[in-house]
Write an enzyme that holds these catalytic residues in place. Structure first.
Site, PDB file in Angstrom:
ATOM      1  N   LEU A 427     -10.369 -20.753  -2.550  1.00 51.06           N
ATOM      2  CA  LEU A 427     -11.122 -21.416  -3.607  1.00 51.06           C
ATOM      3  C   LEU A 427     -11.116 -22.918  -3.392  1.00 51.06           C
ATOM      4  CD1 LEU A 427     -10.017 -19.475  -6.809  1.00 51.06           C
ATOM      5  CD2 LEU A 427     -11.706 -18.869  -5.083  1.00 51.06           C
ATOM      6  N   ASN A 496      -1.260 -17.407  -0.826  1.00 49.43           N
ATOM      7  CA  ASN A 496      -0.240 -18.460  -0.846  1.00 49.43           C
ATOM      8  C   ASN A 496      -0.193 -19.223  -2.154  1.00 49.43           C
ATOM      9  OD1 ASN A 496      -2.771 -19.616  -0.381  1.00 49.43           O
ATOM     10  ND2 ASN A 496      -1.847 -21.448   0.515  1.00 49.43           N
ATOM     11  N   GLU A 497      -0.725 -18.643  -3.201  1.00 47.47           N
ATOM     12  CA  GLU A 497      -0.813 -19.369  -4.471  1.00 47.47           C
ATOM     13  C   GLU A 497       0.546 -19.903  -4.918  1.00 47.47           C
ATOM     14  OE1 GLU A 497      -2.576 -16.831  -3.716  1.00 47.47           O
ATOM     15  OE2 GLU A 497      -4.596 -17.003  -4.539  1.00 47.47           O
TER      16      GLU A 497
HETATM   17  C1  LIG Z   1      -4.885 -25.239  -6.712  1.00 47.17           C
HETATM   18  C2  LIG Z   1      -5.474 -25.935  -7.845  1.00 47.17           C
HETATM   19  C3  LIG Z   1      -4.701 -25.751  -9.079  1.00 47.17           C
HETATM   20  C4  LIG Z   1      -5.519 -26.039 -10.295  1.00 47.17           C
HETATM   21  C5  LIG Z   1      -5.028 -25.273 -11.480  1.00 47.17           C
HETATM   22  C6  LIG Z   1      -5.931 -24.154 -11.796  1.00 47.17           C
HETATM   23  C7  LIG Z   1      -5.190 -22.932 -12.213  1.00 47.17           C
HETATM   24  C8  LIG Z   1      -6.078 -21.744 -12.440  1.00 47.17           C
HETATM   25  C9  LIG Z   1      -6.705 -21.264 -11.207  1.00 47.17           C
HETATM   26  C10 LIG Z   1      -5.889 -20.208 -10.543  1.00 47.17           C
HETATM   27  C11 LIG Z   1      -6.501 -19.852  -9.266  1.00 47.17           C
HETATM   28  C12 LIG Z   1      -5.608 -18.956  -8.532  1.00 47.17           C
HETATM   29  C13 LIG Z   1      -6.272 -18.433  -7.313  1.00 47.17           C
HETATM   30  C14 LIG Z   1      -6.401 -19.456  -6.285  1.00 47.17           C
HETATM   31  C15 LIG Z   1      -6.973 -19.165  -5.147  1.00 47.17           C
HETATM   32  C16 LIG Z   1      -7.188 -20.150  -4.105  1.00 47.17           C
HETATM   33  O1  LIG Z   1      -7.860 -19.863  -3.186  1.00 47.17           O
HETATM   34  S1  LIG Z   1      -6.511 -21.685  -4.262  1.00 47.17           S
HETATM   35  C17 LIG Z   1      -6.863 -22.482  -2.738  1.00 47.17           C
HETATM   36  C18 LIG Z   1      -5.809 -22.154  -1.753  1.00 47.17           C
HETATM   37  N1  LIG Z   1      -6.137 -22.714  -0.481  1.00 47.17           N
HETATM   38  C19 LIG Z   1      -5.282 -23.365   0.237  1.00 47.17           C
HETATM   39  O2  LIG Z   1      -4.171 -23.521  -0.125  1.00 47.17           O
HETATM   40  C20 LIG Z   1      -5.768 -23.876   1.545  1.00 47.17           C
HETATM   41  C21 LIG Z   1      -5.237 -25.213   1.783  1.00 47.17           C
HETATM   42  N2  LIG Z   1      -5.747 -25.720   3.039  1.00 47.17           N
HETATM   43  C22 LIG Z   1      -5.178 -25.465   4.210  1.00 47.17           C
HETATM   44  O3  LIG Z   1      -4.205 -24.798   4.334  1.00 47.17           O
HETATM   45  C23 LIG Z   1      -5.804 -26.126   5.385  1.00 47.17           C
HETATM   46  O4  LIG Z   1      -6.676 -27.104   4.949  1.00 47.17           O
HETATM   47  C24 LIG Z   1      -6.545 -25.183   6.309  1.00 47.17           C
HETATM   48  C25 LIG Z   1      -7.541 -24.334   5.538  1.00 47.17           C
HETATM   49  C26 LIG Z   1      -5.560 -24.281   7.007  1.00 47.17           C
HETATM   50  C27 LIG Z   1      -7.320 -25.992   7.347  1.00 47.17           C
HETATM   51  O5  LIG Z   1      -6.431 -26.857   7.971  1.00 47.17           O
HETATM   52  P1  LIG Z   1      -7.029 -28.010   8.915  1.00 47.17           P
HETATM   53  O6  LIG Z   1      -7.961 -27.439   9.885  1.00 47.17           O
HETATM   54  O7  LIG Z   1      -5.875 -28.750   9.439  1.00 47.17           O
HETATM   55  O8  LIG Z   1      -7.888 -28.888   7.940  1.00 47.17           O
HETATM   56  P2  LIG Z   1      -7.348 -29.931   6.884  1.00 47.17           P
HETATM   57  O9  LIG Z   1      -7.295 -31.263   7.525  1.00 47.17           O
HETATM   58  O10 LIG Z   1      -6.116 -29.457   6.261  1.00 47.17           O
HETATM   59  O11 LIG Z   1      -8.496 -29.904   5.779  1.00 47.17           O
HETATM   60  C28 LIG Z   1      -9.759 -30.438   6.076  1.00 47.17           C
HETATM   61  C29 LIG Z   1     -10.390 -30.865   4.797  1.00 47.17           C
HETATM   62  O12 LIG Z   1     -10.615 -29.715   3.985  1.00 47.17           O
HETATM   63  C30 LIG Z   1     -10.026 -29.933   2.721  1.00 47.17           C
HETATM   64  N3  LIG Z   1      -9.613 -28.658   2.158  1.00 47.17           N
HETATM   65  C31 LIG Z   1      -8.778 -27.803   2.693  1.00 47.17           C
HETATM   66  N4  LIG Z   1      -8.642 -26.727   1.909  1.00 47.17           N
HETATM   67  C32 LIG Z   1      -9.408 -26.914   0.844  1.00 47.17           C
HETATM   68  C33 LIG Z   1      -9.691 -26.149  -0.332  1.00 47.17           C
HETATM   69  N5  LIG Z   1      -9.146 -24.954  -0.550  1.00 47.17           N
HETATM   70  N6  LIG Z   1     -10.551 -26.636  -1.201  1.00 47.17           N
HETATM   71  C34 LIG Z   1     -11.118 -27.855  -1.019  1.00 47.17           C
HETATM   72  N7  LIG Z   1     -10.885 -28.609   0.092  1.00 47.17           N
HETATM   73  C35 LIG Z   1     -10.044 -28.161   0.995  1.00 47.17           C
HETATM   74  C36 LIG Z   1      -8.902 -30.846   2.995  1.00 47.17           C
HETATM   75  O13 LIG Z   1      -8.527 -31.498   1.847  1.00 47.17           O
HETATM   76  C37 LIG Z   1      -9.486 -31.764   3.998  1.00 47.17           C
HETATM   77  O14 LIG Z   1     -10.316 -32.668   3.325  1.00 47.17           O
HETATM   78  P3  LIG Z   1     -10.352 -34.178   3.766  1.00 47.17           P
HETATM   79  O15 LIG Z   1      -8.959 -34.690   3.608  1.00 47.17           O
HETATM   80  O16 LIG Z   1     -11.296 -34.832   2.858  1.00 47.17           O
HETATM   81  O17 LIG Z   1     -10.782 -34.178   5.185  1.00 47.17           O
END
Ligand SMILES: CCCCCCCCCCCCC/C=C/C(=O)SCCNC(=O)CCNC(=O)[C@H](O)C(C)(C)COP(=O)(O)OP(=O)(O)OC[C@H]1O[C@@H](n2cnc3c(N)ncnc32)[C@H](O)[C@@H]1OP(=O)(O)O
Length: 657
Positions: A427, A496-497
């Site tokens: 997400l 991984n939440e």
């Molecule tokens: C979490 C928010 C809490 C809010 C509270 C709300 C509560 C209620 C909601 C409950 C929802 C529960 C269910 C949730 C489900 C989800 O899916 S939550 C999202 C979980 N995702 C992650 O944890 C992924 C995190 N990212 C990574 O591990 C890495 O980025 C990657 C995917 C493995 C890629 O790595 P790499 O190639 O090294 O790229 P990066 O440099 O790390 O990232 C590049 C840019 O992308 C941005 N980015 C990464 N992930 C996300 C994302 N999920 N959403 C938006 N943007 C993301 C990252 O910030 C980088 O951006 P820039 O810094 O601008 O380049």
């Protein structure tokens, strides 16, 4: 299509308390107090039944009772505003004459319509000076009173009342002065004046409209607001066109695509069905009033090859989009209801003997390629940098999936990524902070919609995981029938939440448990583990690992294996009867009457309970019924009347064995 029970029993409303007690999860968890109470459109009935405390924004209370539109999209505003909009989102001929949503009080300008619905804006006057519409005796009988400014900017007095009479054959409207009225894409016009929110939807981009139309200030969802365009001699714009065609390029027509034909002018009959049309684009049969109306607009159909009006199309040319030749689709035995009919959709076609034909649809974030000869589509996520599941992405995902779902040539979908090293990052975190409550509700609804559509798809779904896939990305893979991952240990997958300090919603968890089992899911969720590919394979999170360069081929091979199963071509049927809460086979080709039909939780040949219930409920119009999925049987919960139903022979044979 799924091979195991979807984690629905926790929230599915039931027809009998006995069923509830047989569910594996208790009603407390389904109380719906959380933001991700699911599904939102179920909440209404449940709240009525049990006085739920579901947040108002998730309650589709204002859903028009006359509407068949899905109440899923967008936050609902209160009361009749939504009711009216809801009604107006429907093809008018499908609405009952008594629908209060059609009656706009005389003297009340259609002020809000322009703003809310994006329609009804006058050409030269300002919104709010548009024509006023008074409801007539029937949905098509409206008196239009012009109020506004003339082309020179002078205010004009109310003009004599105009009565609009539809001419369905011509697809146009005639006023009481005998002049033709036309839809100009923004509304019904007369002499250049917009005199009412006409039924001609305005081409605009899909995802944003589908969101804004339910309560925002933007345009309403256009889909379903019109009749099938092909009936008017134009392109088919009905997504649920019985011929399986998507729309006429209304919503996501790519730049450079041919413009729609100009609207008919006053006094000139609009173009009728005289122009020879592409045999591929034959007029659609009338849309049944009972057909569900999609909340999504269509996405572009391929342009017709030019056909000279002097050279009629070859009469014997078989329409590749039409019914399959008789030898490929034997008629079902007497009394058997084809499943396709039960589902309200056309049967899928077996692989075509014609030369391979590929179609590609691309929008901003997802590229869809359909290999018609194989019946397999590939959805490639192309939303760099990490394919995060933003609201736009999710909307496009649902639109693409629905389009494929309604395409009879498509029987399977491979999900993969066009972004190197990333399948999906889950997400989009930016959608979950710093936004309005309405946005959160909308976003969360889109997440649920994506999961629901994928989980309940009747296509074979294979995830070709060619990169990391945390959280929501993992959910997408889990929701597919089969997961193949690139055997790169740098790629990881999991929910991984917990590492983010949040908890995976219960339906994330249930989907995970379905795949890896309770204990593995428990520890993995508690730790918020992201499993490297080899480990993911070991715990069963993915079904197989292959070198990345072979991922596509392997996914295709797996898909062929699945599609080779009987019953997928829609050619064999059995008749079943719902009796005492069980489905009982009452005969069918090669199937002994009286054999009991049951579905194991592990599924039968790729068939699963959810789809069965979908078929049954669609056939009987018994949407309120739920199916218990506990144990090894699928049955109706309570009040399904005895009825003959059709399920794939595969299901019946396996269940009767
Ligand atoms: C979490 C928010 C809490 C809010 C509270 C709300 C509560 C209620 C909601 C409950 C929802 C529960 C269910 C949730 C489900 C989800 O899916 S939550 C999202 C979980 N995702 C992650 O944890 C992924 C995190 N990212 C990574 O591990 C890495 O980025 C990657 C995917 C493995 C890629 O790595 P790499 O190639 O090294 O790229 P990066 O440099 O790390 O990232 C590049 C840019 O992308 C941005 N980015 C990464 N992930 C996300 C994302 N999920 N959403 C938006 N943007 C993301 C990252 O910030 C980088 O951006 P820039 O810094 O601008 O380049």
């Amino acid at each position: 299509m799924r091979c195991c029970s979807p984690p629905r029993p926790a929230w599915v409303p039931t027809c009998s308390s006995s069923t509830r007690s047989r569910r594996s999860t208790g009603p407390a968890r389904a109380a719906g107090t959380g933001a991700w109470d699911w599904p939102p459109w179920r909440s209404r009935s449940r709240s009525r039944q049990r006085g739920s405390t579901i947040p108002a924004m998730l309650l589709p209370d204002a859903v028009c009772p006359h509407s068949t539109a899905s109440p899923r999209l967008g936050p609902r505003a209160a009361g009749d505003e939504v009711h009216r909009r809801c009604c107006r989102g429907q093809p008018r001929e499908l609405l009952p004459a008594s629908c209060p949503g059609m009656a706009v009080p005389l003297g009340e300008p259609e002020r809000g319509r322009a703003g809310r619905a994006g329609q009804g804006r006058t050409e030269r006057g300002s919104a709010g000076q548009d024509g006023m519409v008074q409801g007539g005796a029937g949905p098509w009988d409206h008196r239009i009173i012009k109020v506004g400014k003339d082309p020179q900017g002078h205010r004009v007095q109310p003009a004599p009342t105009t009565t609009i009479t539809p001419n369905p054959e011509q697809g146009a409207w005639l006023n009481n002065k005998g002049a033709w009225l036309s839809g100009n894409g923004r509304g019904l016009t007369e002499g250049g004046w917009l005199i009412g929110g006409g039924p001609t939807p305005r081409p605009r981009r899909v995802p944003l409209t589908s969101r804004a139309g339910n309560g925002g200030s933007g345009p309403r969802p256009l889909h379903g607001a019109d009749r099938c365009g092909a009936q008017r001699g134009g392109a088919c714009s009905a997504l649920l066109c019985p011929r399986g065609w998507g729309g006429g390029g209304l919503a996501t027509a790519p730049r450079g695509s041919p413009s729609p034909p100009p609207p008919a002018r006053r006094g000139v009959p609009p173009p009728g069905p005289r122009v020879p049309r592409c045999p591929l684009h034959a007029p659609c049969p009338p849309v049944s009033p009972t057909s569900p109306v999609s909340p999504y607009p269509p996405y572009p159909r391929p342009p017709c090859p030019p056909i000279s009006p002097h050279i009629p199309p070859p009469p014997q040319t078989p329409c590749p989009r039409g019914a399959a030749p008789p030898h490929l689709t034997p008629p079902p035995p007497p009394g058997v209801l084809p499943l396709s009919q039960a589902w309200g959709r056309a049967p899928r076609l077996p692989p075509s003997p014609l030369p391979a034909q590929r179609r590609a649809f691309s929008n901003n974030k997802i590229l869809v390629e359909l290999d018609e000869s194989a019946g397999v589509a590939t959805m490639k996520f192309k939303s760099p940098p990490v394919n995060s599941l933003s609201l736009d992405f999710l909307t496009e995902f649902c639109i693409s999936l629905e389009k494929l779902e309604n395409d009879r040539a498509c029987r399977g979908v491979i999900l993969t990524s066009a972004v190197p090293k990333i399948f999906s990052s889950g997400l989009d975190i930016t959608e979950m902070c710093g936004k309005s409550t309405e946005h959160y509700a909308e976003f969360w609804r889109a997440v649920q919609e994506m999961w629901l559509r994928l989980y309940s798809s009747n296509m074979v779904t294979v995830a070709a995981v060619n990169g990391s896939s945390p959280a929501g990305g993992c959910l997408i893979a889990l929701t597919c029938d089969y997961r193949i991952m690139a055997e790169n240990p740098k790629f990881s997958i999991g929910l991984n939440e917990a590492q983010l300090g949040i908890v995976a919603p219960f339906w994330f968890k249930d989907t995970f448990v379905n795949v890896v089992g309770h204990r593995v899911a428990e520890s993995s969720l508690q730790l918020g583990s992201l499993h490297p590919a080899p480990e993911a394979h070991r715990i069963g999170l993915v079904d197989e690992l292959v070198p990345e360069e072979k991922l596509k081929d392997r996914a295709t091979a797996v898909m062929q294996q699945w599609l080779a199963l009987p019953g997928k071509g829609g050619t064999s049927w059995a008749v079943t009867e719902c009796r005492n809460g069980d489905l009982t086979c009452v005969g069918g080709p090669g199937i002994e009457a009286g054999s009991c039909v049951s579905v194991g939780t592990g599924g039968v040949g790729g068939w699963e309970v959810g789809k069965l219930s979908k078929a049954v409920r669609a056939a009987l119009g018994c949407e309120g019924c739920a199916w218990h999925t506990a144990g090894r049987s699928a049955g109706c919960a309570g009040r399904l009347p005895p009825a003959q139903l059709a399920v794939p022979a595969l299901l019946s044979r396996a269940g009767g064995a």
